[in-house]
Design a protein around this motif. Structure first.
Motif, PDB file in Angstrom:
ATOM      1  N   LYS A 230      48.921  47.542  42.594  1.00 46.57           N
ATOM      2  CA  LYS A 230      49.302  48.553  41.605  1.00 46.57           C
ATOM      3  C   LYS A 230      48.099  49.305  41.043  1.00 46.57           C
ATOM      4  N   ASN A 231      46.887  48.838  41.335  1.00 46.76           N
ATOM      5  CA  ASN A 231      45.668  49.520  40.876  1.00 46.76           C
ATOM      6  C   ASN A 231      45.639  49.739  39.370  1.00 46.76           C
ATOM      7  N   CYS A 232      46.123  48.748  38.617  1.00 44.96           N
ATOM      8  CA  CYS A 232      46.151  48.910  37.161  1.00 44.96           C
ATOM      9  C   CYS A 232      44.766  48.781  36.548  1.00 44.96           C
ATOM     10  N   HIS A 233      43.842  48.140  37.241  1.00 48.62           N
ATOM     11  CA  HIS A 233      42.446  48.082  36.816  1.00 48.62           C
ATOM     12  C   HIS A 233      41.603  47.861  38.066  1.00 48.62           C
ATOM     13  N   PRO A 234      40.459  48.536  38.179  1.00 52.39           N
ATOM     14  CA  PRO A 234      39.660  48.414  39.408  1.00 52.39           C
ATOM     15  C   PRO A 234      39.105  47.025  39.659  1.00 52.39           C
ATOM     16  N   ASN A 235      39.056  46.158  38.638  1.00 56.01           N
ATOM     17  CA  ASN A 235      38.468  44.826  38.794  1.00 56.01           C
ATOM     18  C   ASN A 235      39.500  43.704  38.766  1.00 56.01           C
ATOM     19  N   THR A 236      40.773  44.036  38.958  1.00 56.06           N
ATOM     20  CA  THR A 236      41.827  43.018  38.908  1.00 56.06           C
ATOM     21  C   THR A 236      41.590  41.912  39.933  1.00 56.06           C
ATOM     22  N   GLN A 237      41.293  42.297  41.177  1.00 51.79           N
ATOM     23  CA  GLN A 237      41.096  41.286  42.220  1.00 51.79           C
ATOM     24  C   GLN A 237      39.874  40.411  41.928  1.00 51.79           C
ATOM     25  N   VAL A 238      38.784  41.043  41.486  1.00 53.43           N
ATOM     26  CA  VAL A 238      37.574  40.272  41.179  1.00 53.43           C
ATOM     27  C   VAL A 238      37.857  39.251  40.087  1.00 53.43           C
ATOM     28  N   PHE A 239      38.554  39.674  39.034  1.00 54.91           N
ATOM     29  CA  PHE A 239      38.879  38.770  37.928  1.00 54.91           C
ATOM     30  C   PHE A 239      39.743  37.609  38.402  1.00 54.91           C
ATOM     31  N   LEU A 240      40.814  37.912  39.122  1.00 56.67           N
ATOM     32  CA  LEU A 240      41.747  36.869  39.552  1.00 56.67           C
ATOM     33  C   LEU A 240      41.103  35.912  40.550  1.00 56.67           C
ATOM     34  N   CYS A 241      40.310  36.449  41.463  1.00 54.55           N
ATOM     35  CA  CYS A 241      39.706  35.583  42.477  1.00 54.55           C
ATOM     36  C   CYS A 241      38.592  34.718  41.905  1.00 54.55           C
ATOM     37  N   ALA A 242      37.979  35.146  40.802  1.00 52.23           N
ATOM     38  CA  ALA A 242      37.000  34.284  40.136  1.00 52.23           C
ATOM     39  C   ALA A 242      37.657  32.996  39.659  1.00 52.23           C
ATOM     40  N   LEU A 243      38.971  33.036  39.470  1.00 54.87           N
ATOM     41  CA  LEU A 243      39.717  31.881  38.986  1.00 54.87           C
ATOM     42  C   LEU A 243      40.449  31.156  40.117  1.00 54.87           C
ATOM     43  N   PHE A 244      41.132  31.931  40.967  1.00 55.71           N
ATOM     44  CA  PHE A 244      41.898  31.322  42.052  1.00 55.71           C
ATOM     45  C   PHE A 244      40.995  30.837  43.186  1.00 55.71           C
ATOM     46  N   ALA A 245      39.932  31.579  43.473  1.00 55.58           N
ATOM     47  CA  ALA A 245      39.037  31.233  44.583  1.00 55.58           C
ATOM     48  C   ALA A 245      37.589  31.405  44.145  1.00 55.58           C
ATOM     49  N   PRO A 246      37.122  30.574  43.208  1.00 55.06           N
ATOM     50  CA  PRO A 246      35.763  30.731  42.687  1.00 55.06           C
ATOM     51  C   PRO A 246      34.717  30.593  43.787  1.00 55.06           C
ATOM     52  N   VAL A 247      33.693  31.424  43.678  1.00 55.68           N
ATOM     53  CA  VAL A 247      32.645  31.418  44.695  1.00 55.68           C
ATOM     54  C   VAL A 247      32.025  30.030  44.789  1.00 55.68           C
ATOM     55  N   CYS A 248      31.629  29.659  46.011  1.00 57.04           N
ATOM     56  CA  CYS A 248      31.228  28.287  46.288  1.00 57.04           C
ATOM     57  C   CYS A 248      29.807  28.000  45.816  1.00 57.04           C
ATOM     58  N   LEU A 249      29.689  27.545  44.585  1.00 56.42           N
ATOM     59  CA  LEU A 249      28.432  27.118  43.981  1.00 56.42           C
ATOM     60  C   LEU A 249      28.634  25.738  43.366  1.00 56.42           C
ATOM     61  N   GLU A 250      27.572  25.005  43.221  1.00 55.26           N
ATOM     62  CA  GLU A 250      27.686  23.711  42.543  1.00 55.26           C
ATOM     63  C   GLU A 250      28.073  23.904  41.093  1.00 55.26           C
ATOM     64  N   VAL A 251      27.677  25.056  40.538  1.00 51.24           N
ATOM     65  CA  VAL A 251      27.973  25.362  39.145  1.00 51.24           C
ATOM     66  C   VAL A 251      29.063  26.429  39.100  1.00 51.24           C
ATOM     67  N   PRO A 252      30.295  26.105  38.725  1.00 53.11           N
ATOM     68  CA  PRO A 252      31.367  27.101  38.676  1.00 53.11           C
ATOM     69  C   PRO A 252      31.140  28.100  37.549  1.00 53.11           C
ATOM     70  N   ILE A 253      31.350  29.376  37.835  1.00 54.59           N
ATOM     71  CA  ILE A 253      31.117  30.445  36.863  1.00 54.59           C
ATOM     72  C   ILE A 253      32.443  31.117  36.527  1.00 54.59           C
ATOM     73  N   HIS A 254      32.776  31.173  35.249  1.00 49.76           N
ATOM     74  CA  HIS A 254      34.014  31.812  34.805  1.00 49.76           C
ATOM     75  C   HIS A 254      33.821  33.321  34.644  1.00 49.76           C
ATOM     76  N   PRO A 255      34.905  34.086  34.679  1.00 53.54           N
ATOM     77  CA  PRO A 255      34.795  35.512  34.352  1.00 53.54           C
ATOM     78  C   PRO A 255      34.513  35.683  32.863  1.00 53.54           C
ATOM     79  N   CYS A 256      33.842  36.769  32.504  1.00 52.63           N
ATOM     80  CA  CYS A 256      33.547  37.040  31.099  1.00 52.63           C
ATOM     81  C   CYS A 256      34.818  37.413  30.338  1.00 52.63           C
ATOM     82  N   ARG A 257      34.802  37.148  29.067  1.00 54.00           N
ATOM     83  CA  ARG A 257      35.971  37.425  28.235  1.00 54.00           C
ATOM     84  C   ARG A 257      36.332  38.909  28.244  1.00 54.00           C
ATOM     85  N   TRP A 258      35.296  39.770  28.160  1.00 51.05           N
ATOM     86  CA  TRP A 258      35.610  41.207  28.084  1.00 51.05           C
ATOM     87  C   TRP A 258      36.223  41.703  29.389  1.00 51.05           C
TER      88      TRP A 258
END
Length: 309
Positions: free
Chosen positions: A96-124
């Motif tokens: 739906k293209n409601c925000h250009p970063n929707t996929q990045v935000f959701l995938c940071a949670l559903f499929a977090p990048v593979c690091l020993e230290v998990p990084i959450h998306p920023c609140r803003w």
């Protein structure tokens, strides 16, 4: 802070930057902080965190820009089957293209990048995606889900962010138009299939009449309907079935202005109303549409899939 601690944090920041810069380019992201206890939140997992390939059928994230993810993820899904089931509900929202970063935000949670230290998306970032996408979700009868409450994401610590954190106005993507969300009518095979899977039922029909009812539009169909996906609909429901275009009294919907065509109608039941979730012209001259209808005959949707869980 000791020199050892400073070295540790410099290493973490470097690792995060290198691992995530491939998503949209090195200049488009900012990364800061990590709370050592934020990954499991006190929860005990049956298996230790592991790095796994992002499967091709994880449609939400398989093209996000990196190939490996942590499992369990940051939404406490422990198996890939659970990740796929939950993530599939969100694919239509990305379309739906409601925000250009929707996929990045959701995938940071559903499929977090593979690091020993998990990084959450920023609140803003969460807030920006939430504010851009909530009107779309409400059109389908869904509020912003509690599991994505933005207050629980970091704002001062290390987190995933796009660079324009202070931007108050969202830049709409190319091709964006403020039409009613179910009426975008994008004729791509996978998009049609994703919308079908995210709807509870679908049928082929002509529209008899469209009425305004408060802030909604009430869509009444001709008696003859051909079921494409029955879901929980029964024959008695089909006879007098009307669908509502939620909050769609004033937004444009070209399909509802042309009552002479046959349409692929998709919908779902929310409380006591049946909502219109998608409407595509039944266009046999379109290769993409014909491929979609053919694919739907054999395609298996993820069990218990709904729109935007």
């Amino acid at each position: 802070m000791s020199s050892t601690s400073e070295s540790f944090w410099r290493m973490i920041r470097l690792l995060v930057t290198v691992a995530l810069m491939s998503v949209c380019g090195a200049t488009e992201y900012e990364y800061s902080s990590w709370r050592p206890d934020s990954y499991n939140g006190g929860r005990s997992y049956s298996k230790p965190p592991q790095c796994v390939d992002i499967p091709e059928d994880l449609r939400l994230c398989h093209d996000v820009g990196y190939n490996r993810m942590l499992l369990p993820n940051l939404l406490e899904h422990e198996t890939m089957a659970e990740v796929k089931q939950q993530a599939s509900s969100w694919v239509p929202l990305v379309h739906k293209n409601c925000h250009p970063n929707t996929q990045v935000f959701l995938c940071a949670l559903f499929a977090p990048v593979c690091l020993e230290v998990p990084i959450h998306p920023c609140r803003w970032l969460c807030e920006a995606v939430r504010d851009g996408c909530t009107p779309i979700m409400e059109a389908f009868g869904f509020p912003w889900p509690e599991m994505l409450t933005c207050d629980k994401f970091p704002q001062d610590d290390v987190c995933i962010a796009m660079t324009q954190a202070n931007t108050t106005e969202v830049t709409k993507p190319t091709g964006y138009s403020p039409i009613c969300p179910p009426c975008d009518n994008e004729m791509e095979t996978d998009t049609i299939v994703d919308h079908m899977c995210a709807s509870e039922f679908a049928f082929k029909a002509k529209i008899k009449e469209v009425k305004r009812e408060n802030m909604d539009r009430k869509v009444i169909f001709q008696k003859r309907k051909k079921m494409v996906k029955a879901g929980n609909l029964k024959k008695k429901d089909m006879k007098k079935l009307v669908l509502y275009l939620k909050n769609g009294a004033d937004c444009p919907c070209q399909q509802l202005d042309n009552l002479g065509n046959q349409y692929l109608i998709m919908g779902r039941k929310v409380e006591k109303q049946y909502l219109l979730t998608g409407i595509h012209k039944w266009d046999k001259s379109s290769k993409e549409f014909k491929k979609a209808i053919k694919k739907l005959k054999t395609h298996k949707c993820v069990a218990d899939q709904t729109v935007f869980k």
